[in-house]
Scaffold this motif. Structure first.
Motif, PDB file in Angstrom:
ATOM      1  N   LYS A 164      -5.036  -8.760   1.040  1.00  0.00           N
ATOM      2  CA  LYS A 164      -5.369  -9.190  -0.314  1.00  0.00           C
ATOM      3  C   LYS A 164      -6.593 -10.101  -0.319  1.00  0.00           C
ATOM      4  N   ILE A 186      -9.748  -8.060   0.125  1.00  0.00           N
ATOM      5  CA  ILE A 186     -10.108  -7.322  -1.087  1.00  0.00           C
ATOM      6  C   ILE A 186     -10.683  -8.266  -2.137  1.00  0.00           C
ATOM      7  N   VAL A 225     -11.170  -0.664  -5.094  1.00  0.00           N
ATOM      8  CA  VAL A 225     -10.068  -1.560  -4.749  1.00  0.00           C
ATOM      9  C   VAL A 225      -8.885  -0.752  -4.225  1.00  0.00           C
ATOM     10  N   ALA A 231      -9.604   0.315  -0.723  1.00  0.00           N
ATOM     11  CA  ALA A 231      -9.411  -0.778   0.235  1.00  0.00           C
ATOM     12  C   ALA A 231      -7.926  -0.995   0.501  1.00  0.00           C
ATOM     13  N   ARG A 232      -7.101  -0.891  -0.533  1.00  0.00           N
ATOM     14  CA  ARG A 232      -5.654  -1.039  -0.348  1.00  0.00           C
ATOM     15  C   ARG A 232      -5.109   0.050   0.565  1.00  0.00           C
ATOM     16  N   ASP A 278     -14.549  -7.538  -1.630  1.00  0.00           N
ATOM     17  CA  ASP A 278     -14.820  -6.390  -2.502  1.00  0.00           C
ATOM     18  C   ASP A 278     -14.988  -6.769  -3.971  1.00  0.00           C
ATOM     19  N   SER A 337      -6.423  -3.053   3.903  1.00  0.00           N
ATOM     20  CA  SER A 337      -7.123  -4.333   3.799  1.00  0.00           C
ATOM     21  C   SER A 337      -6.200  -5.386   3.184  1.00  0.00           C
TER      22      SER A 337
END
Length: 318
Positions: free
Chosen positions: A209, A212, A199, A202-203, A216, A207
Motif C-alpha cells: 500500500k 502504491i 493502481v 500495481a495491486r 504511483d 505492491s
C-alpha cells in the motif's frame, strides 16, 4: 497486456508527461507578466534578506543597536529617512533598513519552513485517508475537522502563555493550522485515483500500500501540491506577522516585520513617524502579494484548464 506491462507503461507515460509538462509550464510562465514580476520581487527580497549582514556592516548599524543621539530628534522622536538612515529610525533610534533586512529573514524562514512542513503532513494525511478508506479515513477526516474548528489566536495565546513566545513555537502553531486544507484536497484527488488501471495493476503485482500511495499516486498529485504549497507561504508569513504583532511570536528586540508594525502602533507613533508603518507594511504586502500571484500563475501554467473564462494564449491551439 499483462499487469506488469501496464504498470510499467503507466509509469513511463507519467514520467514523459511530467518532463513535458515542466517545459510547457516554464513556457506559460514566461508569457505571464504577473508571474514574472512576482518572481523578480521574491528574488529581490530573498537577496535583500541574504545580504542583511552586509547591509548592517555597510551602514555600521546593528539590527538591535540604538542610536539615541543621531537616531532620535531633540524631542526624542524617530528620525525620518536621511543619508545616514535611509529608511529612518524607530522610537528607540534603531535603523529601520537594517531591521527590515533581518525581519525579511524571519518572514522567509517561517513562510518556507512552515509551508513545507504543513505540506508534508497534509499530503501524508490526505493520501492515507483517501487510499485506505474505511475507519482510517473516518478517523483522519474527523481529526482534520477538529483542527479546522480550533480558534487560531486562542490556541496561540494558550501555548505562548505556557511555553513562552519563540520562533520554533510560531512555526509549530502555523504548521498545526495550515495542513488541513491541503489534506482535504489531496484526499479527494486520491479517492478519484485509487481505482484507476495503473493502481489496479500495481495491486495485482503485489505492491504494498505504501509503495502504491507514494510511488504511483503521489506523482500524479504534483500540480495541487506545488500550487497549494506556494499559496501557503504568504499565509504563513501573515500568520507570523500577526503573532509577532500581538507579542506572541518573535521575541523583541529580534526584528520581525510583525513586531516592527507593533512598534509603530505603540502609542500611535505612526501618526508622526509614517515610515515606521509604511516600510514594513509595504514589504509585507509586496512579499505576500508576489507569492499569491506566483501561486495563481503556477496553477494556470500547470493546469491550463483551470483558466475558467480566460481566452486561450496565442499558440495554445497548436
Amino acid at each position: 497486456m499483462t499487469p506488469r506491462t501496464a504498470l510499467i507503461a503507466a509509469r513511463n507515460s507519467a514520467d514523459v508527461q511530467l518532463k513535458g509538462s515542466w517545459r510547457l509550464t516554464f513556457e506559460r510562465l514566461r508569457r505571464d507578466p504577473a508571474s514574472i514580476a512576482s518572481v523578480v520581487v521574491i528574488l529581490l527580497i530573498v537577496l535583500f534578506a541574504i545580504c542583511a549582514p552586509l547591509i548592517a556592516a555597510a551602514t555600521g548599524h546593528g539590527p538591535t543597536e540604538q542610536f539615541r543621539e543621531t537616531g532620535l530628534s531633540p524631542e526624542g522622536m524617530p528620525m525620518p529617512p536621511s543619508a545616514e538612515f535611509l529608511l529612518g529610525t524607530d522610537q528607540l533610534g534603531r535603523d529601520i533598513l537594517v531591521r527590515l533586512a533581518y525581519g525579511a529573514q524571519v518572514s522567509l524562514l517561517v513562510g518556507v519552513v512552515a509551508s513545507i512542513a504543513a505540506s508534508l503532513i497534509g499530503v501524508t494525511v490526505g493520501v492515507v485517508s483517501g487510499f485506505v478508506g474505511g475507519v482510517t479515513d473516518t478517523v483522519l477526516s474527523r481529526i482534520t475537522d477538529l483542527v479546522m474548528s480550533v480558534p487560531f489566536l486562542l490556541c496561540a495565546i494558550a501555548l505562548v502563555s505556557v511555553l513562552g513566545p519563540s520562533l520554533g513555537l510560531s512555526i509549530a502553531v502555523i504548521v498545526f493550522f495550515s495542513w488541513t486544507g491541503l489534506a482535504r484536497v489531496i484526499r479527494g484527488q486520491v479517492v478519484a485515483l485509487r481505482h484507476r488501471e495503473f493502481v489496479e495493476a500495481a495491486r495485482s503485482l503485489g505492491s504494498s500500500k505504501w509503495s502504491i500511495m507514494f510511488r504511483d499516486i503521489v506523482p500524479n498529485l504534483v500540480v495541487p501540491i506545488i500550487v497549494y504549497t506556494t499559496l501557503m507561504i504568504p499565509s504563513a508569513i501573515v500568520f507570523e506577522a500577526t503573532l509577532s504583532f500581538l507579542g506572541l511570536g518573535i521575541v523583541p528586540p529580534t526584528p520581525s516585520w510583525g513586531n516592527m508594525l507593533a512598534d509603530a502602533a505603540n502609542g500611535s507613533i505612526y501618526l508622526v513617524a509614517w515610515w515606521m508603518v509604511v516600510v514594513p507594511g509595504t514589504a509585507l504586502l509586496a512579499l505576500t502579494l508576489s507569492f499569491n500571484l506566483l501561486g495563481d500563475g503556477l496553477r494556470d501554467a500547470l493546469d491550463p484548464s483551470s483558466r475558467s473564462g480566460r481566452p486561450a494564449a496565442k499558440g495554445a491551439r497548436k
